[in-house]
Design a protein around this motif. Structure first.
Motif, mmCIF file in Angstrom:
data_model
loop_
_atom_site.group_PDB
_atom_site.id
_atom_site.type_symbol
_atom_site.label_atom_id
_atom_site.label_comp_id
_atom_site.label_asym_id
_atom_site.label_seq_id
_atom_site.Cartn_x
_atom_site.Cartn_y
_atom_site.Cartn_z
ATOM 1 N N ASP A 25 0.771 -1.237 0.000
ATOM 2 C CA ASP A 25 0.000 0.000 0.000
ATOM 3 C C ASP A 25 0.810 1.299 0.000
ATOM 4 O OD1 ASP A 25 -2.293 -1.572 0.099
ATOM 5 O OD2 ASP A 25 -2.362 -1.535 2.285
ATOM 6 N N HIS A 26 2.023 1.270 0.515
ATOM 7 C CA HIS A 26 2.800 2.508 0.680
ATOM 8 C C HIS A 26 3.610 2.814 -0.585
ATOM 9 C CE1 HIS A 26 4.495 5.641 3.245
ATOM 10 N NE2 HIS A 26 5.621 5.419 2.612
ATOM 11 N N VAL A 27 3.228 3.875 -1.273
ATOM 12 C CA VAL A 27 3.943 4.311 -2.476
ATOM 13 C C VAL A 27 5.095 5.208 -2.028
ATOM 14 C CG1 VAL A 27 3.747 5.630 -4.614
ATOM 15 C CG2 VAL A 27 1.861 4.157 -3.875
ATOM 16 N N MET A 28 6.288 4.922 -2.546
ATOM 17 C CA MET A 28 7.470 5.669 -2.118
ATOM 18 C C MET A 28 8.152 6.354 -3.298
ATOM 19 S SD MET A 28 9.208 3.249 0.772
ATOM 20 C CE MET A 28 9.311 1.793 -0.219
ATOM 21 N N GLY A 33 7.891 6.138 -7.271
ATOM 22 C CA GLY A 33 6.444 6.194 -7.187
ATOM 23 C C GLY A 33 5.791 4.822 -7.197
ATOM 24 N N ARG A 34 6.531 3.829 -6.731
ATOM 25 C CA ARG A 34 6.029 2.451 -6.684
ATOM 26 C C ARG A 34 5.910 1.992 -5.230
ATOM 27 N NH1 ARG A 34 10.064 2.426 -10.650
ATOM 28 N NH2 ARG A 34 9.368 1.768 -12.711
ATOM 29 N N THR A 35 5.164 0.923 -5.065
ATOM 30 C CA THR A 35 5.153 0.228 -3.784
ATOM 31 C C THR A 35 6.327 -0.758 -3.788
ATOM 32 O OG1 THR A 35 3.780 -1.604 -4.542
ATOM 33 C CG2 THR A 35 2.625 0.357 -3.682
ATOM 34 N N ALA A 39 7.909 -2.465 -7.145
ATOM 35 C CA ALA A 39 9.336 -2.339 -7.459
ATOM 36 C C ALA A 39 9.970 -3.712 -7.663
ATOM 37 C CB ALA A 39 10.054 -1.570 -6.355
ATOM 38 N N LEU A 40 9.660 -4.658 -6.776
ATOM 39 C CA LEU A 40 10.220 -6.007 -6.917
ATOM 40 C C LEU A 40 9.729 -6.659 -8.215
ATOM 41 C CD1 LEU A 40 9.926 -7.190 -3.217
ATOM 42 C CD2 LEU A 40 12.046 -6.655 -4.455
ATOM 43 N N ARG A 51 17.133 -0.701 0.802
ATOM 44 C CA ARG A 51 17.797 0.590 1.036
ATOM 45 C C ARG A 51 16.804 1.737 0.913
ATOM 46 N NH1 ARG A 51 22.986 -0.967 -2.546
ATOM 47 N NH2 ARG A 51 24.090 -2.154 -0.948
ATOM 48 N N ALA A 52 15.916 1.656 -0.074
ATOM 49 C CA ALA A 52 14.894 2.692 -0.251
ATOM 50 C C ALA A 52 13.941 2.718 0.942
ATOM 51 C CB ALA A 52 14.126 2.456 -1.550
#
Length: 64
Positions: A25-28, A33-35, A39-40, A51-52
């Motif tokens: 749920d948390h977009v970073m 701009g992905r969760t 990203a994975l 790291r992010a």
């Protein structure tokens, strides 16, 4: 970093019940701009995602 280690670290920091919810749920901004899951799935290395997360969530140095 193996995904199993990544998820162990996520659970250790966020708690087993919240780690997956956070990852979905948390977009970073640090992940473009992905969760975490996005990203994975997009091919990011687990160590780079960790790291992010550490940067975005101020994970203490001893847990990094």
């Amino acid at each position: 970093m193996r995904l199993t280690v990544f998820w162990q670290r996520m659970a250790a920091h966020f708690g087993a019940g919240y780690a997956d919810s956070f990852a979905r749920d948390h977009v970073m901004a640090e992940l473009g701009g992905r969760t975490v899951h996005e990203a994975l799935e997009a091919g990011w290395e687990a160590k780079d995602v960790w790291r992010a997360v550490c940067t975005a969530m101020d994970v203490p140095a001893e847990k990094r």
